[in-house]
Design a protein around this motif. Structure first.
Motif, PDB file in Angstrom:
ATOM      1  N   TYR A  16      -6.738   3.055   5.930  1.00  0.00           N
ATOM      2  CA  TYR A  16      -5.481   3.444   5.305  1.00  0.00           C
ATOM      3  C   TYR A  16      -4.461   3.915   6.344  1.00  0.00           C
ATOM      4  CZ  TYR A  16      -7.401   2.849   0.679  1.00  0.00           C
ATOM      5  OH  TYR A  16      -7.927   2.302  -0.444  1.00  0.00           O
ATOM      6  N   LEU A  17      -4.924   4.586   7.376  1.00  0.00           N
ATOM      7  CA  LEU A  17      -4.027   5.092   8.417  1.00  0.00           C
ATOM      8  C   LEU A  17      -3.480   3.973   9.295  1.00  0.00           C
ATOM      9  CD1 LEU A  17      -2.734   7.338  10.138  1.00  0.00           C
ATOM     10  CD2 LEU A  17      -4.939   7.578  11.306  1.00  0.00           C
ATOM     11  N   TRP A  18      -4.345   3.060   9.727  1.00  0.00           N
ATOM     12  CA  TRP A  18      -3.954   2.071  10.726  1.00  0.00           C
ATOM     13  C   TRP A  18      -3.638   0.686  10.168  1.00  0.00           C
ATOM     14  CZ3 TRP A  18      -2.542   4.589  14.701  1.00  0.00           C
ATOM     15  CH2 TRP A  18      -3.203   5.761  15.076  1.00  0.00           C
ATOM     16  N   LEU A  19      -4.083   0.371   8.950  1.00  0.00           N
ATOM     17  CA  LEU A  19      -3.799  -0.961   8.406  1.00  0.00           C
ATOM     18  C   LEU A  19      -2.946  -0.902   7.152  1.00  0.00           C
ATOM     19  CD1 LEU A  19      -4.196  -4.047   8.399  1.00  0.00           C
ATOM     20  CD2 LEU A  19      -6.220  -3.661   6.992  1.00  0.00           C
ATOM     21  N   TRP A  20      -3.500  -0.346   6.080  1.00  0.00           N
ATOM     22  CA  TRP A  20      -2.795  -0.398   4.791  1.00  0.00           C
ATOM     23  C   TRP A  20      -1.463   0.347   4.818  1.00  0.00           C
ATOM     24  CZ3 TRP A  20      -4.742  -4.346   2.951  1.00  0.00           C
ATOM     25  CH2 TRP A  20      -6.094  -4.558   2.814  1.00  0.00           C
ATOM     26  N   GLY A  21      -1.446   1.551   5.338  1.00  0.00           N
ATOM     27  CA  GLY A  21      -0.206   2.328   5.368  1.00  0.00           C
ATOM     28  C   GLY A  21       0.902   1.632   6.145  1.00  0.00           C
ATOM     29  N   PRO A  22       0.650   1.284   7.411  1.00  0.00           N
ATOM     30  CA  PRO A  22       1.701   0.599   8.160  1.00  0.00           C
ATOM     31  C   PRO A  22       2.111  -0.737   7.539  1.00  0.00           C
ATOM     32  CG  PRO A  22       0.072   1.478   9.665  1.00  0.00           C
ATOM     33  CD  PRO A  22      -0.476   1.669   8.277  1.00  0.00           C
ATOM     34  N   TRP A  23       1.166  -1.447   6.940  1.00  0.00           N
ATOM     35  CA  TRP A  23       1.476  -2.729   6.313  1.00  0.00           C
ATOM     36  C   TRP A  23       2.454  -2.535   5.150  1.00  0.00           C
ATOM     37  CZ3 TRP A  23       1.052  -7.396   8.083  1.00  0.00           C
ATOM     38  CH2 TRP A  23       1.133  -8.478   7.222  1.00  0.00           C
ATOM     39  N   PHE A  24       2.203  -1.520   4.319  1.00  0.00           N
ATOM     40  CA  PHE A  24       3.116  -1.220   3.216  1.00  0.00           C
ATOM     41  C   PHE A  24       4.491  -0.808   3.748  1.00  0.00           C
ATOM     42  CE2 PHE A  24      -0.712  -0.920   0.577  1.00  0.00           C
ATOM     43  CZ  PHE A  24      -0.274  -1.485  -0.603  1.00  0.00           C
ATOM     44  N   VAL A  25       4.514   0.029   4.766  1.00  0.00           N
ATOM     45  CA  VAL A  25       5.790   0.476   5.335  1.00  0.00           C
ATOM     46  C   VAL A  25       6.573  -0.724   5.880  1.00  0.00           C
ATOM     47  CG1 VAL A  25       6.866   1.822   7.193  1.00  0.00           C
ATOM     48  CG2 VAL A  25       5.033   2.830   5.820  1.00  0.00           C
ATOM     49  N   LEU A  26       5.910  -1.593   6.619  1.00  0.00           N
ATOM     50  CA  LEU A  26       6.597  -2.777   7.157  1.00  0.00           C
ATOM     51  C   LEU A  26       7.120  -3.673   6.040  1.00  0.00           C
ATOM     52  CD1 LEU A  26       4.325  -3.750  10.187  1.00  0.00           C
ATOM     53  CD2 LEU A  26       6.683  -2.928  10.252  1.00  0.00           C
ATOM     54  N   GLY A  27       6.332  -3.842   4.979  1.00  0.00           N
ATOM     55  CA  GLY A  27       6.802  -4.627   3.840  1.00  0.00           C
ATOM     56  C   GLY A  27       8.028  -4.007   3.193  1.00  0.00           C
TER      57      GLY A  27
END
Length: 165
Positions: A109-120
């Motif tokens: 969640y810290l390194w993949l899902w969270g940043p992915w959502f933010v970038l989207g």
């Protein structure tokens, strides 16, 4: 899309990257959760159509709706991703603890899902901003964007306060 895959009963990729309680709901074929997975998958398709609409050069009658949805999507995605990143950072720093069965998921969640959502979310914000700049009736469209963004934030806050999201 994983949502559709998980809704059909396969949990490929979910066991190591998603909360065990959610995987159990999918494994147990809980009707309301399966409906949530199908709706989530459909929303992802709708979001992709909105994204494509925002990068097209047309304005037309759908312009205000596209801006409303684009601004709303931007806020929801950035907010959701930021919550993942902040929570993950607090857990990794030892400021906050999680159940032992969730400890392994914190890094996802810290390194993949969270940043992915933010970038989207940032991509939706950029596409919406560029779309508004191309239109002649910017004032009305900007109001639609503001309404979408505020509505998305209020929806997210309400779901968080009620424990739904």
């Amino acid at each position: 899309m994983p949502s559709f895959l998980w809704a059909t009963g396969a949990t490929f990729g979910a066991r190591t990257t998603v909360s065990p309680s959610l995987v159990k709901l999918a494994d147990d074929r809980v009707a309301w959760f399966l409906a949530v997975l199908w709706v989530t998958g459909l929303l992802k398709i709708v979001g992709s159509v909105i994204g494509v609409g925002l990068v097209c050069r047309r304005g037309g009658r759908t312009g205000p709706l596209l801006v409303f949805c684009g601004a709303g999507a931007a806020v929801l995605l950035v907010w959701h991703g930021a919550l993942f990143v902040v929570h993950g950072a607090l857990v990794e720093a030892g400021v906050r603890s999680v159940a032992p069965d969730l400890a392994g998921l914190t890094s996802w969640y810290l390194w993949l899902w969270g940043p992915w959502f933010v970038l989207g979310g940032l991509a939706f914000a950029a596409a919406t901003w560029r779309y508004v700049r191309r239109l002649d009736t910017r004032t009305q469209v900007r109001r639609c964007g503001a309404a979408g963004a505020i509505g998305a934030l209020l929806l997210s806050l309400a779901s968080m306060l009620t424990g739904i999201g």
